[in-house]
Write a protein that holds these residues in place. Sequence first.
Motif, short mmCIF file in Angstrom:
data_model
loop_
_atom_site.label_atom_id
_atom_site.label_comp_id
_atom_site.label_asym_id
_atom_site.label_seq_id
_atom_site.Cartn_x
_atom_site.Cartn_y
_atom_site.Cartn_z
N UNK A 405 0.85 -1.18 0.00
CA UNK A 405 0.00 0.00 0.00
C UNK A 405 0.89 1.23 0.00
N UNK A 406 0.63 2.14 -0.93
CA UNK A 406 1.39 3.37 -1.06
C UNK A 406 0.46 4.56 -0.83
N UNK A 407 1.01 5.60 -0.22
CA UNK A 407 0.29 6.86 -0.09
C UNK A 407 1.29 8.01 -0.06
N UNK A 408 0.77 9.23 -0.19
CA UNK A 408 1.62 10.41 -0.09
C UNK A 408 1.79 10.80 1.38
N UNK A 409 3.01 11.14 1.75
CA UNK A 409 3.30 11.57 3.11
C UNK A 409 2.55 12.85 3.43
N UNK A 410 2.00 12.92 4.66
CA UNK A 410 1.33 14.14 5.11
C UNK A 410 2.32 15.30 5.19
N UNK A 411 3.57 14.99 5.48
CA UNK A 411 4.57 16.02 5.75
C UNK A 411 5.05 16.69 4.47
N UNK A 412 5.49 15.88 3.48
CA UNK A 412 6.15 16.48 2.32
C UNK A 412 5.67 15.95 0.98
N UNK A 413 4.65 15.09 0.98
CA UNK A 413 4.11 14.58 -0.27
C UNK A 413 4.92 13.46 -0.90
N UNK A 414 5.99 13.04 -0.25
CA UNK A 414 6.78 11.94 -0.79
C UNK A 414 5.99 10.64 -0.67
N UNK A 415 6.38 9.64 -1.45
CA UNK A 415 5.66 8.37 -1.46
C UNK A 415 6.16 7.49 -0.31
N UNK A 416 5.24 6.95 0.49
CA UNK A 416 5.61 6.03 1.55
C UNK A 416 4.80 4.75 1.38
N UNK A 417 5.32 3.65 1.92
CA UNK A 417 4.71 2.36 1.62
C UNK A 417 4.77 1.42 2.81
N UNK A 418 3.85 0.45 2.79
CA UNK A 418 3.83 -0.67 3.72
C UNK A 418 3.63 -1.94 2.90
N UNK A 419 4.22 -3.04 3.36
CA UNK A 419 4.24 -4.27 2.56
C UNK A 419 3.94 -5.48 3.43
N UNK A 420 3.49 -6.55 2.78
CA UNK A 420 3.21 -7.80 3.46
C UNK A 420 3.34 -8.95 2.47
N UNK A 421 3.98 -10.03 2.92
CA UNK A 421 4.10 -11.23 2.08
C UNK A 421 2.77 -11.99 2.05
N UNK A 422 2.43 -12.52 0.88
CA UNK A 422 1.22 -13.33 0.75
C UNK A 422 1.36 -14.20 -0.50
N UNK A 423 0.89 -15.44 -0.42
CA UNK A 423 1.05 -16.36 -1.55
C UNK A 423 0.16 -15.98 -2.72
#
Length: 487
Positions: A405-423
């Motif tokens: 999941x990607x979104x824009x940072x509240x602070x500076x608009x840069x792209x931040x992400x979270x990840x999870x392994x799944x088959x």
Amino acid sequence: MNQHELIEKASREVAQNKNTVESDPYRLQFHIMPPVGLLNDPNGFIQFEGVYHLFYQWNPFETSHGSKFWGHYTSTDLINWEMKPIALAPSEWFEKNGCYSGSAVEHEGKMVLFYTGNVKDENDNRETYQCMAISDDGITFEKKGPVIHLPEGYTAHFRDPKVWKKDDTWYMVLGAQSVDEQGKVVLYSSSDLKTWNFHGDITGSEMNGLGSFGYMWECPDMFELDGKDVMLVSPQGLEPEGDLYQNLFQAGYFVGKLSYDTPFYKHGTFTELDRGFDFYAPQTTVDEKGRRLLFAWMGITDENEKYQPTIKKGWIHAMTLPRVLSLKGEQVYQQPVEELQQMRKDEVSYDDVQIRTIDVTLKGIEGTSLELLLEEIQCENGSFEIRFRGDARFIFSEKEQKMSLYRKSFKDGSLESRHCQIDEINKLQIFLDTSSVEIFVNDGAEVFTARYYPEVENESITFSADTMVHFQLKKWNLEHSKLNKGK
């Protein structure tokens, strides 16, 4: 100030800011929010005399973490919520710097709250007291003062009582920090809710083979699912490990067995409950249908909190949607409560969507407050993406067996992400609100929760793939809840 004066002051703050707060286009349409100021942990979640009660940590005077009240909402259907009078205000010596988190039980026809009274002196030294308040009607509470004082061996970071009954005995778990600054969960027992016996640590950092595992464990919650004892807890101080533990503070669970005689909680590994950006301090209850229900704070305290755009309108943070928990093996599943289906309207359905290019739009698949259901997903060794309103992106790569999941940072608009392994992914149930997204993967085996702030006028949802992807698709617009209509 006494309790009455504090409540009056908070009520004036709500009234004075009502128009400004409600003019915010990022106000959510079907989530619980504060009427003004800051909301965080869910507290005292209970069904009492057929009515669901959800209390919450609330600072009505600022959008920062100051002295906390217990705000209060009730509902008969887990959709429409009604704001009730403030339940607890920090008016007494044992709570003067905040009525911190806790829980609720029913006893002898009364609702009983347990919470942490937070006290700081002029040098910012902390004291902590576990306090009790009682109500006949679930609305007006009489404070009974402290029932537990800080035991030896712990710092004043000792809080968040969660109480339950097993057989004829009441039990309480508390989040704690030992004097050597290791996070712990401690256990108490009582026969009458007034006199509590201390049993010490039942698990924590440097226990159960965990090694060093955080300097403070907050908001513990112990309950039984499918014959096993599950403990939710929010450890602070975990270092990131690959894709794990990427938020400043974590929220997750252990599965095991609580030995009430020893007492000791033997459990397996820690698993994060949510893979997104905004999920903390979950709390559960059992309702009259026998369901184990969960709310969590759809937010977190970190260095970017102060950059959230709703602060300009005088409010910040919200609750997640209510979820039902189940256990399959050693894995906790979370699914949105079935009552939410009552909000559905204007169904749009596609039997066989085929995507093999980028930025595909489908007629009728757009909006700001909606539910998407993708089923029978087939992705042929490639990647598949859904972009929400031009601002947030969910990507599944079958080749890497990873979702992101990607979104824009509240602070500076840069792209931040979270990840999870799944088959593999075969089903996605997605709830979009005006400034939030909750993605339930494979019937809630994994969940991603996040706030995000797209351009207000952007209602687009697009699909992309670098291989052939098939799925069935349904979309519903979702009705505003009673709370969010301002009535």
